[in-house]
Design an enzyme around this catalytic site. Structure first.
Site, PDB file in Angstrom:
ATOM      1  N   ASP A   8       0.855  -1.180   0.000  1.00  0.00           N
ATOM      2  CA  ASP A   8       0.000   0.000   0.000  1.00  0.00           C
ATOM      3  C   ASP A   8       0.893   1.233   0.000  1.00  0.00           C
ATOM      4  O   ASP A   8       1.808   1.344   0.829  1.00  0.00           O
ATOM      5  CB  ASP A   8      -0.907   0.023   1.234  1.00  0.00           C
ATOM      6  CG  ASP A   8      -1.975  -1.065   1.194  1.00  0.00           C
ATOM      7  OD1 ASP A   8      -2.165  -1.675   0.129  1.00  0.00           O
ATOM      8  OD2 ASP A   8      -2.614  -1.294   2.236  1.00  0.00           O
ATOM      9  N   ASP A 129     -15.029  -5.929  -3.537  1.00  0.00           N
ATOM     10  CA  ASP A 129     -14.952  -6.115  -2.090  1.00  0.00           C
ATOM     11  C   ASP A 129     -16.346  -6.455  -1.578  1.00  0.00           C
ATOM     12  O   ASP A 129     -17.266  -5.629  -1.664  1.00  0.00           O
ATOM     13  CB  ASP A 129     -14.434  -4.844  -1.406  1.00  0.00           C
ATOM     14  CG  ASP A 129     -13.047  -4.444  -1.900  1.00  0.00           C
ATOM     15  OD1 ASP A 129     -12.349  -5.320  -2.446  1.00  0.00           O
ATOM     16  OD2 ASP A 129     -12.676  -3.272  -1.738  1.00  0.00           O
TER      17      ASP A 129
END
Length: 248
Positions: A8, A129
């Site tokens: 990330d 998701d």
């Protein structure tokens, strides 16, 4: 099966968020290339990048970092985070990304998704998701109107080749991944399914591989030491020869 170790990005650094909270951020490596070199040393050939600033603002803030990683390694790099228009898709691909991931935009802007797939084909993936039977969007704050089953069917009809699927209830919990979900997805759809969220043990890797899942993303489990990346990659690439016998 392919393994995608994850980084990330925020401010050009490799970071980790606690439960997705930008106010609870830990800098893991101020120079992400160092982490990528560790991935390569472990045998990785793929890399999953999330531009956290892009996810928040829609801007390509970490583009210079992504371009540097692409030029400095031979990895297959997929990038997600706030990709909402064709210009952003083009900029990431021109910077050396191998594939870009459409998240919220795949739900809210099907015309853009269709255009991206038509123009770039397999270089476009979709991130889904899952939360309460639907697809979570906008930082998991909202959900789609359609069920995830309908959404997957729509993406397949558009010609999407790869879906990166996260079970939010498992993400970061270090309690194992949703093996039954990924097995069902692999059986029901012709798209390549990449499992994300809760992949926290070699048993998870073994089960996903047995289910025919195309790939798995390893994030928190790598950083905490719960999974040895080199072992995970060897296991994912292994060919079963006989009872209890595997070889790379």
């Amino acid at each position: 099966m392919k393994i995608f170790p994850a980084i990330d990005l925020f401010g050009g650094q490799a970071v980790r968020l606690y439960k997705g909270d930008y106010d609870q951020m830990t800098v893991y490596d101020p120079e992400p290339l160092n982490t990528v070199r560790k991935f390569e040393a472990a045998g990785a050939s793929n890399l999953h990048l999330v531009d956290l600033e892009g996810a928040k603002t829609g801007q390509t803030t970490n583009l210079p970092t992504i371009e540097k990683l692409a030029k400095s390694t031979g990895l297959f790099i997929e990038v997600g985070g706030g990709i909402r228009n064709m210009d952003t898709v083009r900029r990431y691909l021109d910077a050396g990304a191998s594939r870009v991931i459409l998240g919220t935009a795949a739900v809210t802007d099907p015309d853009f998704t269709a255009q991206a797939v038509a123009q770039y084909g397999e270089k476009i993936a979709v991130g889904a998701d899952l939360k309460d039977g639907k697809v979570a969007i906008k930082g998991w704050l909202e959900t789609s109107q359609d069920t995830w089953e309908v959404f997957f069917e729509k993406m397949q009809a558009l010609g999407v080749k790869t879906i990166i699927c996260t079970d939010i209830s498992k993400d970061g919990a270090m309690q194992g991944t949703n093996r039954a979900l990924y097995k069902e997805l692999t059986q029901r759809f012709s798209m390549d399914i990449i499992a994300s969220g809760g992949v926290s043990s070699l048993e998870d890797i073994r089960a996903l591989k047995a289910a025919g899942v195309h790939g798995a993303i390893i994030g928190k489990a790598y950083y905490t030491g719960a999974i040895d990346l080199a072992q995970a990659i060897r296991l994912a690439q292994a060919i079963r020869l006989g009872e209890g016998e595997e070889t790379p």
